[in-house]
Motif scaffolding. Structure first.
Motif, short mmCIF file in Angstrom:
data_model
loop_
_atom_site.label_atom_id
_atom_site.label_comp_id
_atom_site.label_asym_id
_atom_site.label_seq_id
_atom_site.Cartn_x
_atom_site.Cartn_y
_atom_site.Cartn_z
N ARG A 148 -44.76 -1.10 43.72
CA ARG A 148 -44.34 0.68 44.01
C ARG A 148 -43.28 0.69 42.66
NH1 ARG A 148 -43.68 1.21 50.53
NH2 ARG A 148 -46.23 0.62 51.20
N VAL A 151 -45.86 1.43 38.95
CA VAL A 151 -46.18 2.65 38.84
C VAL A 151 -45.81 4.24 38.91
CG1 VAL A 151 -47.61 3.82 39.96
CG2 VAL A 151 -47.99 0.92 39.87
N ASN A 152 -44.50 4.18 40.29
CA ASN A 152 -44.03 5.49 39.64
C ASN A 152 -43.04 5.83 39.40
OD1 ASN A 152 -45.06 5.86 43.00
ND2 ASN A 152 -42.84 4.82 43.80
N ASN A 244 -51.10 12.30 36.63
CA ASN A 244 -50.56 11.31 37.86
C ASN A 244 -51.25 9.91 36.26
OD1 ASN A 244 -49.46 12.33 39.77
ND2 ASN A 244 -51.09 12.14 41.00
N LYS A 247 -49.62 6.43 36.64
CA LYS A 247 -50.31 5.11 37.19
C LYS A 247 -51.72 4.58 36.13
CE LYS A 247 -54.29 6.97 40.33
NZ LYS A 247 -54.58 5.69 39.23
N GLY A 250 -51.22 0.58 36.85
CA GLY A 250 -51.35 -0.40 37.62
C GLY A 250 -51.88 -1.45 37.49
N THR A 334 -56.14 -0.32 36.88
CA THR A 334 -57.05 1.06 37.28
C THR A 334 -58.57 1.38 36.77
OG1 THR A 334 -55.29 1.47 36.28
CG2 THR A 334 -54.84 1.77 38.39
N TRP A 428 -52.66 3.66 44.22
CA TRP A 428 -51.51 4.81 44.63
C TRP A 428 -52.27 5.52 46.00
CZ3 TRP A 428 -48.81 7.60 41.12
CH2 TRP A 428 -48.19 8.76 41.53
N ASP A 430 -51.96 9.05 47.83
CA ASP A 430 -51.63 10.63 47.12
C ASP A 430 -50.69 11.17 48.35
OD1 ASP A 430 -54.05 10.31 45.59
OD2 ASP A 430 -55.36 10.88 46.53
N GLY A 439 -47.50 7.65 46.10
CA GLY A 439 -47.09 7.79 44.88
C GLY A 439 -47.52 6.26 45.01
N GLY A 440 -46.99 5.18 44.40
CA GLY A 440 -47.72 3.44 43.47
C GLY A 440 -47.46 3.10 44.88
#
Length: 457
Positions: A148, A151-152, A244, A247, A250, A334, A428, A430, A439-440
């Motif tokens: 998280r 990715v965030n 986004n 991400k 990811g 991803t 992610w 949404d 977020g992640g």
């Protein structure tokens, strides 16, 4: 063992927390004091999943709470608690077997998470008190939160350099070896597709390789797509599609977190982690539609679309992985919006060239409540990747089977006899849901660890 702030060993001042399902709601309620029964009846509490209610004592002081729990082994069944309950220390008084207690512990930690690097939280979250905390569950939580956080973090602070720095920190913490090939050295060492995708950025592309474990143990290679930002390249994404794209690393976040978890738990495995870290930028030397790149495997690839870049960086990494002759090869990426259209954001698309491997991961997902869905490697669809002037195209003008064709592209670079699975993961959320803040997100990670752990034991 240092506990995260979500937890405490101190149960002396803890308030009672009851965990009740619909089936045992009536019996439990009948055993409560009359004022608690009346209060919960007025709120129509019936043990429904995701519900939570508190009550006071005769002096108006907070005295207890109850959570509605549907599946006691699902961590997310408990994840609403940290946002639903007032600040304070809470102790589960409902008898729990070890598996349910670990699910409570994990779900509580997931529910407490907020990404606060740039904006401090103004809310004091409640703490869970247990007489003992499971160290493996704490490590699993740390792995999920690692994904998280990575990715965030915006690309400004999570580019290829920063991803390498974190991998080096992880390697140091676990006495692992790490090497990095970056920039023009990628061409010298024959990683042409990683170089091509990342060369237009002012941040040099690189292949990060981390090695850990005893040579006598089974060798597992983990590959991650580390596209730290994806503009789409010259086939530029629209604004909504680009918003986004921090991400898009990811997959690398999942692979790194899984490797870190395996090392933290000291599983009897030998791990090689490969992360292809790039930024797909637009510039005067960006790779172009119509270009032909000869990959590390000496397969010529015609660039149909520069926004199908993840499979390009992964194909050189997968080739490197197969050169190491692993017992198992897992990659995380991803990779396609098509997988999200087919399965939505919560179900990663699993592809595998080995039924036993696929079933092991799927079964681990069911057991850990971290589900995946297997998709077919339908090889007739390779026709969508036909090029008239190269061995392969990286994408197709057709909108058909986008996730399948991406997986087929990757499979082309997996050596015959190598057991391989690919996870096309969204990474992610949404929107905000209990335990799943926007977020992640880590998806399929807990299942992957459980699968590897079972393989070891």
């Amino acid at each position: 063992m240092t506990l995260p702030s979500a937890y405490t060993h101190d149960t002396t001042a803890a308030l009672p927390l009851h965990l009740i399902g619909k089936s045992d709601h009536a019996e439990w309620l009948a055993a409560q004091p009359a004022h608690v029964q009346a209060w919960l009846a007025s709120h129509r509490f019936d043990g429904s999943s995701g519900s939570a209610h508190t009550w006071a004592d005769a002096n108006g002081q907070l005295a207890g709470a109850v959570l509605g729990i549907e599946d006691a082994l699902d961590p997310y069944a408990y994840a609403h608690a940290p946002r639903a309950l007032p600040a304070g220390i809470w102790h589960a008084v409902t008898p729990l077997d070890p598996a349910a207690r670990n699910a409570l512990q994990l779900g509580w930690g997931l529910g407490c998470y907020r990404f606060d690097r740039y904006k401090a939280s103004t809310r004091t979250t409640p703490q869970l008190a247990l007489p003992g905390f499971d160290s493996e569950t704490l490590d699993i939580l740390a792995a999920c939160l690692r994904v998280r956080d990575l990715v965030n973090t915006p690309t400004e602070h999570m580019g290829p350099d920063e991803l390498e720095a974190i991998a080096r920190t992880v390697a140091t913490a676990h006495a692992a070896c790490i090497t990095v090939i970056a920039g023009e050295d990628l061409l010298t060492h024959n990683y042409p597709t990683i170089h091509a995708v990342g060369r237009a950025s002012h941040r040099a592309p690189r292949l990060i390789e981390l090695r850990w474990g005893d040579a006598a143990h089974p060798h597992i290679v983990l590959c991650g797509k580390g596209v730290c930002f994806d503009t789409g390249g010259l086939d530029l994404k629209a604004a909504a599609g680009m918003r986004n794209m921090k991400k898009d690393m990811g997959g690398a976040a999942h692979a790194l977190a899984l490797a870190e978890l395996v090392m933290a738990r000291k599983l009897p495995l030998r791990i090689t982690l490969l992360i292809a870290a790039v930024e797909n930028a637009v510039g005067p030397n960006a790779f172009r539609p119509g270009d032909i790149i000869t990959t590390r495997q000496n397969v010529s690839v015609e660039i149909d679309n520069t926004d199908a870049e993840g499979r390009l960086v992964l194909c050189d990494a997968l080739t490197r992985a197969c050169e190491l002759n692993p017992a198992l090869l897992l990659d995380f990426a991803t990779l396609t919006g098509a997988a999200r259209i087919a399965l939505g954001p919560d179900l990663p698309a699993l592809y595998a060239n080995d039924d036993a491997l696929a079933n092991a991961w799927l079964n681990a997902g069911m057991q850990t409540r971290d589900p995946l869905w297997r998709m077919p490697l339908w090889r007739p669809y390779l026709r969508y990747l036909t090029s008239g002037i190269a061995d392969l195209a990286n994408a197709s003008n057709s909108s058909m089977a986008g996730s399948v064709t991406a997986a087929l592209y990757l499979e082309r670079f997996v050596s015959e006899g190598t057991r391989w699975a690919h996870l096309d993961v969204y990474a992610w959320n949404d929107s905000d849901r209990p335990g799943r803040p926007a977020g992640g997100e880590a998806l399929g990670l807990r299942a992957a660890f459980a699968m590897l752990q079972a393989h070891c034991l």
